[in-house]
Design a protein around this motif. Sequence first.
Motif, PDB file in Angstrom:
ATOM      1  N   SER A   1       0.817  -0.971   0.212  1.00  0.00           N
ATOM      2  CA  SER A   1       0.146   0.214   0.302  1.00  0.00           C
ATOM      3  C   SER A   1       0.858   1.027   0.479  1.00  0.00           C
ATOM      4  O   SER A   1       2.129   1.610  -0.323  1.00  0.00           O
ATOM      5  N   ASP A   2       0.130   2.324   0.545  1.00  0.00           N
ATOM      6  CA  ASP A   2       1.281   3.589   0.100  1.00  0.00           C
ATOM      7  C   ASP A   2       2.203   4.050   1.488  1.00  0.00           C
ATOM      8  O   ASP A   2       2.296   4.516   1.425  1.00  0.00           O
ATOM      9  N   LYS A   3       1.568   3.005   2.726  1.00  0.00           N
ATOM     10  CA  LYS A   3       1.954   3.198   3.734  1.00  0.00           C
ATOM     11  C   LYS A   3       2.716   1.768   4.045  1.00  0.00           C
ATOM     12  O   LYS A   3       3.988   2.068   4.814  1.00  0.00           O
ATOM     13  N   GLU A   4       2.838   0.746   3.593  1.00  0.00           N
ATOM     14  CA  GLU A   4       3.777  -0.693   3.635  1.00  0.00           C
ATOM     15  C   GLU A   4       3.816  -1.511   2.800  1.00  0.00           C
ATOM     16  O   GLU A   4       2.805  -1.623   1.975  1.00  0.00           O
ATOM     17  N   LEU A   5       4.637  -2.567   3.573  1.00  0.00           N
ATOM     18  CA  LEU A   5       4.640  -3.798   1.821  1.00  0.00           C
ATOM     19  C   LEU A   5       4.913  -4.459   3.265  1.00  0.00           C
ATOM     20  O   LEU A   5       6.035  -4.260   4.130  1.00  0.00           O
ATOM     21  N   ILE A   6       4.350  -6.036   2.316  1.00  0.00           N
ATOM     22  CA  ILE A   6       4.949  -6.732   3.576  1.00  0.00           C
ATOM     23  C   ILE A   6       4.698  -8.188   2.934  1.00  0.00           C
ATOM     24  O   ILE A   6       3.975  -8.668   1.440  1.00  0.00           O
ATOM     25  N   LEU A   7       5.874  -8.821   3.305  1.00  0.00           N
ATOM     26  CA  LEU A   7       6.232  -9.817   2.372  1.00  0.00           C
ATOM     27  C   LEU A   7       6.146 -11.107   3.220  1.00  0.00           C
ATOM     28  O   LEU A   7       6.745 -10.477   4.851  1.00  0.00           O
ATOM     29  N   ASP A   8       5.730 -12.255   2.876  1.00  0.00           N
ATOM     30  CA  ASP A   8       5.165 -13.538   3.260  1.00  0.00           C
ATOM     31  C   ASP A   8       5.028 -14.606   2.682  1.00  0.00           C
ATOM     32  O   ASP A   8       3.915 -14.615   1.853  1.00  0.00           O
ATOM     33  N   ASN A   9       5.480 -15.534   2.492  1.00  0.00           N
ATOM     34  CA  ASN A   9       5.776 -16.451   1.601  1.00  0.00           C
ATOM     35  C   ASN A   9       5.145 -17.804   2.750  1.00  0.00           C
ATOM     36  O   ASN A   9       5.503 -18.547   2.165  1.00  0.00           O
ATOM     37  N   GLY A  10       4.942 -17.488   3.529  1.00  0.00           N
ATOM     38  CA  GLY A  10       4.163 -18.359   4.883  1.00  0.00           C
ATOM     39  C   GLY A  10       5.090 -18.947   5.828  1.00  0.00           C
ATOM     40  O   GLY A  10       5.113 -19.645   6.494  1.00  0.00           O
ATOM     41  N   LEU A  11       6.493 -18.536   5.599  1.00  0.00           N
ATOM     42  CA  LEU A  11       7.639 -19.199   6.735  1.00  0.00           C
ATOM     43  C   LEU A  11       8.720 -18.203   7.230  1.00  0.00           C
ATOM     44  O   LEU A  11       8.854 -18.180   7.947  1.00  0.00           O
ATOM     45  N   VAL A  12       8.721 -16.980   6.707  1.00  0.00           N
ATOM     46  CA  VAL A  12       8.654 -15.686   6.562  1.00  0.00           C
ATOM     47  C   VAL A  12       8.304 -14.424   7.191  1.00  0.00           C
ATOM     48  O   VAL A  12       7.771 -14.469   5.953  1.00  0.00           O
ATOM     49  N   HIS A  13       8.108 -13.424   7.220  1.00  0.00           N
ATOM     50  CA  HIS A  13       6.818 -12.134   7.473  1.00  0.00           C
ATOM     51  C   HIS A  13       8.230 -10.953   7.844  1.00  0.00           C
ATOM     52  O   HIS A  13       8.952 -11.301   8.714  1.00  0.00           O
TER      53      HIS A  13
ATOM     54  N   VAL B   1      13.309 -10.506  -2.887  1.00  0.00           N
ATOM     55  CA  VAL B   1      13.151 -11.781  -3.423  1.00  0.00           C
ATOM     56  C   VAL B   1      12.353 -12.414  -2.069  1.00  0.00           C
ATOM     57  O   VAL B   1      12.676 -13.057  -0.933  1.00  0.00           O
ATOM     58  N   LEU B   2      11.352 -12.800  -2.398  1.00  0.00           N
ATOM     59  CA  LEU B   2      10.760 -14.129  -1.689  1.00  0.00           C
ATOM     60  C   LEU B   2      11.519 -15.866  -2.773  1.00  0.00           C
ATOM     61  O   LEU B   2      11.480 -15.635  -3.130  1.00  0.00           O
ATOM     62  N   TYR B   3      11.461 -17.261  -1.643  1.00  0.00           N
ATOM     63  CA  TYR B   3      11.675 -17.865  -2.508  1.00  0.00           C
ATOM     64  C   TYR B   3      10.968 -18.966  -1.268  1.00  0.00           C
ATOM     65  O   TYR B   3      10.547 -19.279  -0.645  1.00  0.00           O
ATOM     66  N   PRO B   4      10.010 -19.799  -2.753  1.00  0.00           N
ATOM     67  CA  PRO B   4       9.583 -21.323  -2.220  1.00  0.00           C
ATOM     68  C   PRO B   4      10.349 -22.044  -0.962  1.00  0.00           C
ATOM     69  O   PRO B   4      11.325 -22.646  -0.374  1.00  0.00           O
ATOM     70  N   GLU B   5       9.065 -22.175   0.029  1.00  0.00           N
ATOM     71  CA  GLU B   5       9.699 -23.271   1.493  1.00  0.00           C
ATOM     72  C   GLU B   5      11.407 -23.082   1.398  1.00  0.00           C
ATOM     73  O   GLU B   5      11.295 -23.500   2.931  1.00  0.00           O
ATOM     74  N   LEU B   6      11.220 -21.612   1.629  1.00  0.00           N
ATOM     75  CA  LEU B   6      12.609 -20.944   2.821  1.00  0.00           C
ATOM     76  C   LEU B   6      12.349 -19.888   3.357  1.00  0.00           C
ATOM     77  O   LEU B   6      11.653 -19.419   2.443  1.00  0.00           O
ATOM     78  N   PRO B   7      12.708 -19.517   5.106  1.00  0.00           N
ATOM     79  CA  PRO B   7      12.265 -18.999   5.352  1.00  0.00           C
ATOM     80  C   PRO B   7      13.143 -17.514   4.911  1.00  0.00           C
ATOM     81  O   PRO B   7      14.075 -16.944   5.612  1.00  0.00           O
ATOM     82  N   ILE B   8      13.370 -16.702   3.905  1.00  0.00           N
ATOM     83  CA  ILE B   8      14.646 -16.206   3.022  1.00  0.00           C
ATOM     84  C   ILE B   8      14.440 -15.449   2.311  1.00  0.00           C
ATOM     85  O   ILE B   8      13.563 -15.228   1.782  1.00  0.00           O
ATOM     86  N   ILE B   9      15.060 -14.081   2.900  1.00  0.00           N
ATOM     87  CA  ILE B   9      14.570 -12.934   2.001  1.00  0.00           C
ATOM     88  C   ILE B   9      15.934 -12.505   1.556  1.00  0.00           C
ATOM     89  O   ILE B   9      17.038 -11.883   2.064  1.00  0.00           O
ATOM     90  N   ARG B  10      16.054 -12.291   0.217  1.00  0.00           N
ATOM     91  CA  ARG B  10      16.890 -11.488  -0.726  1.00  0.00           C
ATOM     92  C   ARG B  10      16.895 -10.216  -0.568  1.00  0.00           C
ATOM     93  O   ARG B  10      15.894 -10.389  -0.887  1.00  0.00           O
ATOM     94  N   LYS B  11      18.063  -9.335  -0.849  1.00  0.00           N
ATOM     95  CA  LYS B  11      17.273  -8.007  -0.534  1.00  0.00           C
ATOM     96  C   LYS B  11      19.489  -7.157  -1.903  1.00  0.00           C
ATOM     97  O   LYS B  11      20.231  -8.289  -1.353  1.00  0.00           O
ATOM     98  N   TRP B  12      18.739  -6.454  -2.539  1.00  0.00           N
ATOM     99  CA  TRP B  12      20.733  -5.583  -3.314  1.00  0.00           C
ATOM    100  C   TRP B  12      19.306  -4.378  -3.152  1.00  0.00           C
ATOM    101  O   TRP B  12      18.313  -3.806  -3.259  1.00  0.00           O
TER     102      TRP B  12
END
Length: 717
Positions: free
Chosen positions: A25-37, A120-131
């Motif tokens: 939204s204009d206030k926040e970004l939510i990343l959640d693939n079911g493992l990492v939030h 970036v989020l990946y399936p079945e992994l509690p990992i967030i990649r960033k650059w």
Amino acid sequence: MRIVFFVALWLCSVGVKAQSWIQSSDKELILDNGLVHRVISFEDNKIASTELSLHGDTTNFLIDTSKEFSFLLNGEMIDGQSGWAVKDIVKFEMPQQGQAVAVALKSTFQEDLFLKVNYVLYPELPIIRKWVEIKNTSLNDLQVDALQIEDLQTILNFECTFTLHNYARMKNIGRFVGNWDDPVCVVHDIELRKGMALGNEAIGVLKRTAYHTEGNTNDVQIGLTTDKEDFPFRKYVAAEENFVSPKTFIALYNNRADGFEVVNEEVNRFVTLHMNPRIVQLKDKPTFVYNTWYPFRTFVSDTLVQSVADAAAKCGLQELIIDDGWQVNYRGETSEKDWGGNYGDWLVDEHKFKGGLKPTFDYIKEKNMKPGLWISIASATGDAQVFQQHPEWFVVDKDGNYGNLHFEDKDGTGDFYSASFGTDWYDYIKGKIVGLVKEHGLEYAKLDLAVVTSPYINNDENSGSYAKDHPLYKDQKASYYVMYERLLQLFDELHEEAPELFIDCTFETAGKFHMMDYAIAQHAEGNWLSNFEDPQPFGALRVRQMAWWRSPAVPAASLVIGNLPMDDPNFELGLKSLIGTLPIVLGDPRLLSEDKAKQMKTWSDWMKNMQEKYDYMSFRKDLPGFYEPREGAWDGWQRINFAKQSGGLVGVFRQGALESERQVFVTDLKADQQYVVRQAPTGKKILKATGKSLMERGFRVKIDESHGGEIFEIQQL
């Protein structure tokens, strides 16, 4: 305005239901693939991560409101709190199954500065990649220093927290600043039994990963070096240039007593399946390679290589690499110096190789082996025509002289120079290597010696280039990143022009002893990691120690560990140890008896067969209950295909331990499937059991010799 979009998780083979991973939204970004939030806030012209946890644990965040990133811009500290307007939020797909989002920001304090933050989020992994990406739309260069791609404030208690560093194998308590040996670290809170792995994909000596560095805060930073480190990062972002930083990643875990398990499991899986390094991508992976360096050094010739090739072929070697000594400089007669001579022009010494290398390479190929060469990728000696005609292509030291990055010339009489990848040397050396591929049939390039700094010099001033007139950098600090970046670019362009070329980037080129990292793994297939010439059983121990130390943090098959000689009377133990990495052997195969050569051929055929069945070279984990190889103990590894759970290899070693038997447990098998354990290389059946039994009850291994090893195949029926 309210921007909302959803990224749907594709239906994968395990039948996971499609779900939304990214909302904004204009206030926040939510990343959640079911493992990492993770929640990133955009309020008050600021960007900051405010929540980071495992999914379902959203009341116990690992962070407080954070800076998100930080860097020096023309000497002024900038971070996510400095003033940013969100201009756009765009989803995109990454290769290797990544689902990603980019947040485009415009500076509110500098009109011509734009920033893009990618997650970036990946399936079945509690990992967030960033650059991050820094875009300069002004007419003047922007000086960027000390870039921290992740800059987070954690809630971890530093009094109860340790950092696993040096490939996550060593423990540090209190303040920590990592270096070139830290492609991944783990920050672990003992009381909370949780923590995070911190992955840094920057290259070489420019890596910086830190914890608890600012007063009494518990900050975590992942990025590039500052002025406080030995090799400070600097980048001049030119007008209209878009600078793309290296990538980082964070992996979360909880309910664990020791943080290393996240490296053995989640990080290992991420690197293998989603970072997808070159050696994993390679369909035809070498499993038995020979190199001439020991004992022949530079005294090689066509007749020697052909006689060695005859013997190597009988042993089942698949590739034959001619090391230093094949080359000569323009007007040079021949290369007879032990090493360090006739570098730069890279002409074939026809006194040694009549008619060039092609007849020798063709002979190697007739023996069903691939030919390779050693090349010093950024070195020249004073008699080289390239140095005489283009001295401006070479680094300049702090005194204004042409420099030698590889070794210290204490008396000033040396005749060895290091070229700069920030000059037209780049096109020159690329042309030389491509020419060797197309004209002679080169298939393996061992690219060696210092490019930015040397493992042999304990003097940080002798690094990079102080040149003021090199076209791609303004000063020594800026030269580091340019040289490394162009080195990786060279690897990529070589792969484009010679897709079958195996690139071996040595630790000397990387810049520090035995150094390997994610940047090299993503651009080169291998890394010549060491020069161990010890007899068995201690040479074998050193190989296993080095392999254990570096993997599974980095891909085991990219670790090219020399120089165990195959003519050692007890070499079979060395070979069994090397099967845990990329097996490369040296020595003189002509000295092997007929029976020994047949024994080597049996192993070679077995390894090739196992690779075809399991692709075991793409995998390696610690074997449960076995730890660092050392005298007086047992050690082991497993190379089980955890993507398919179809089986693979297990190596078990007794290194002077008092007990002659151990129970061995494996992982990554299908619990309800039947497996057979077979002894290598004979294929003798040891037992048949379910995956559940092998994982929970294991199997017994007996080694009568005080120093010995056994390799087993775990075969799914």
